[in-house]
Each structure stands twice: as C-alpha cells, then as structure tokens.
Design a protein around this motif. Sequence first.
Motif, short mmCIF file in Angstrom:
data_model
loop_
_atom_site.label_atom_id
_atom_site.label_comp_id
_atom_site.label_asym_id
_atom_site.label_seq_id
_atom_site.Cartn_x
_atom_site.Cartn_y
_atom_site.Cartn_z
N VAL A 215 0.90 -1.23 -0.10
CA VAL A 215 -0.15 -0.19 0.11
C VAL A 215 0.91 1.27 0.06
CG1 VAL A 215 -1.73 1.14 1.30
CG2 VAL A 215 -1.82 -0.98 1.12
N LEU A 216 0.62 2.03 -1.02
CA LEU A 216 1.33 3.57 -1.11
C LEU A 216 0.38 4.42 -0.94
CD1 LEU A 216 3.03 1.14 -2.69
CD2 LEU A 216 4.32 3.42 -3.27
N SER A 217 0.67 5.73 -0.38
CA SER A 217 -0.29 6.83 -0.31
C SER A 217 0.45 8.25 -0.81
CB SER A 217 -0.78 6.87 0.99
OG SER A 217 -1.56 8.09 1.11
N ASP A 218 -0.28 9.22 -1.14
CA ASP A 218 0.24 10.55 -1.49
C ASP A 218 -0.33 11.47 -0.19
OD1 ASP A 218 -2.26 10.83 -2.12
OD2 ASP A 218 -2.03 11.70 -4.18
N ALA A 219 -0.92 10.63 0.82
CA ALA A 219 -1.56 11.74 1.97
C ALA A 219 -0.40 12.49 2.65
CB ALA A 219 -2.12 10.77 2.99
N ALA A 220 0.76 12.07 2.81
CA ALA A 220 1.76 12.98 3.52
C ALA A 220 2.84 13.59 2.31
CB ALA A 220 2.44 12.38 4.51
N SER A 221 2.50 13.58 0.93
CA SER A 221 3.46 13.82 0.18
C SER A 221 3.27 15.35 -0.25
CB SER A 221 3.24 12.97 -1.06
OG SER A 221 4.01 13.56 -2.29
N MET A 222 4.47 15.96 -0.02
CA MET A 222 4.62 17.32 -0.63
C MET A 222 4.30 17.66 -2.14
SD MET A 222 5.01 19.50 2.20
CE MET A 222 5.64 19.65 3.65
N ASP A 223 4.76 16.61 -2.71
CA ASP A 223 4.77 16.82 -4.25
C ASP A 223 3.96 15.85 -5.04
OD1 ASP A 223 6.15 14.39 -3.95
OD2 ASP A 223 8.11 14.91 -4.81
N GLY A 224 3.25 15.16 -4.14
CA GLY A 224 2.26 14.08 -5.00
C GLY A 224 2.72 12.78 -4.98
N SER A 225 3.89 12.53 -4.86
CA SER A 225 4.40 11.24 -5.00
C SER A 225 3.94 10.14 -4.03
CB SER A 225 6.01 11.12 -4.90
OG SER A 225 6.47 11.67 -3.52
N PHE A 226 4.02 8.93 -4.20
CA PHE A 226 3.16 8.12 -3.41
C PHE A 226 4.35 7.39 -2.50
CE2 PHE A 226 -0.08 8.36 -6.58
CZ PHE A 226 -1.21 7.86 -5.68
N LEU A 227 4.16 7.31 -1.19
CA LEU A 227 4.85 6.79 -0.26
C LEU A 227 4.48 5.53 0.31
CD1 LEU A 227 5.79 10.29 1.61
CD2 LEU A 227 7.09 9.12 -0.31
N PRO A 228 5.37 4.45 0.86
CA PRO A 228 4.78 3.27 0.93
C PRO A 228 4.38 3.30 2.90
CG PRO A 228 7.27 3.37 1.02
CD PRO A 228 6.75 4.49 0.23
N LEU A 229 3.50 2.56 2.96
CA LEU A 229 3.12 2.48 4.32
C LEU A 229 3.57 1.23 4.73
CD1 LEU A 229 -0.79 2.83 4.06
CD2 LEU A 229 0.75 4.44 4.54
N THR A 230 4.46 1.48 6.08
CA THR A 230 5.22 0.30 6.38
C THR A 230 5.02 -0.06 7.94
OG1 THR A 230 7.20 1.95 7.20
CG2 THR A 230 7.29 1.01 4.86
N ARG A 231 5.21 -1.15 8.29
CA ARG A 231 5.06 -1.99 9.67
C ARG A 231 6.02 -1.24 10.58
NH1 ARG A 231 2.49 -6.40 10.50
NH2 ARG A 231 2.61 -7.36 8.58
N ALA A 232 5.54 -0.91 11.67
CA ALA A 232 6.17 -0.34 12.69
C ALA A 232 7.04 -1.38 13.40
CB ALA A 232 5.13 0.06 14.15
N ALA A 233 8.22 -0.96 13.86
CA ALA A 233 9.49 -1.93 14.40
C ALA A 233 9.14 -2.26 15.74
CB ALA A 233 10.58 -0.92 14.24
#
Length: 117
Positions: free
Chosen positions: A98-116
Amino acid sequence: MRVILLSLLLLNAAHVFAACPPPLKPVSNPRQAQEVAQSAIQECRLSRLPPACVRLFVQSAPAFWLVDVREQHDAQCGGDPDTAPRLFSLQIWRDGRVLSDAASMDGSFLPLTRAAS
C-alpha cells in the motif's frame, strides 16, 4: 522558519507511516482493495473524518488498484452535497503493498510500512 516547519511535517509524516502495518495478502478484486483502503485509513490515521464521511472511489490499473479518498458531503457530514473534495489517493498493489500520497508534498506515493517492534 519554513525549514523548521517542513522538517516537523516530514518527521510527523514519517511517524505516521512507520506506525502502519501493510496488508498481509494479495489483493485480487476491487472489493478487497476497498477493504484494504478502509483499514489503512483507520489504522494509519490518514484522515480525521469519521468513516461515514469518507468515500472511496476504486479504479483498476495494470499492477494496482488506485483508490481516491474523498470527503462525503451530506446532511450527516456537512458540506456542499454537489462536491466531494479529494483528500488523498492510495495505491493498493495486487501483491498487497500500500502506497499513499497523503503525506507527500509533491504528489508522490510513499509506502505504508510496518512499525518496528
């Protein structure tokens, strides 16, 4: 001042994404993509709106499902019922990422990762 604010925003975004578990199984149809999106929105706290005030629009792409997350405007949620502002989008990959652009400043998609642990 702008650099400090930007740094705080990026740190906050990294914290949000680090706390999110990815889905554990492949996604093969739009209904599953919608379920994964709903789970990611809630577990990753991608929206402060109540679930009833968020609408999901699922589109198929060759390697993933694109889910546009929009505000629901009606008597319960408020707002102009002729509009549905886009909040962010999710890419629900068929292999389960799953990737999201919710926290992106430039519209790029970032992965949602598992917490350590």
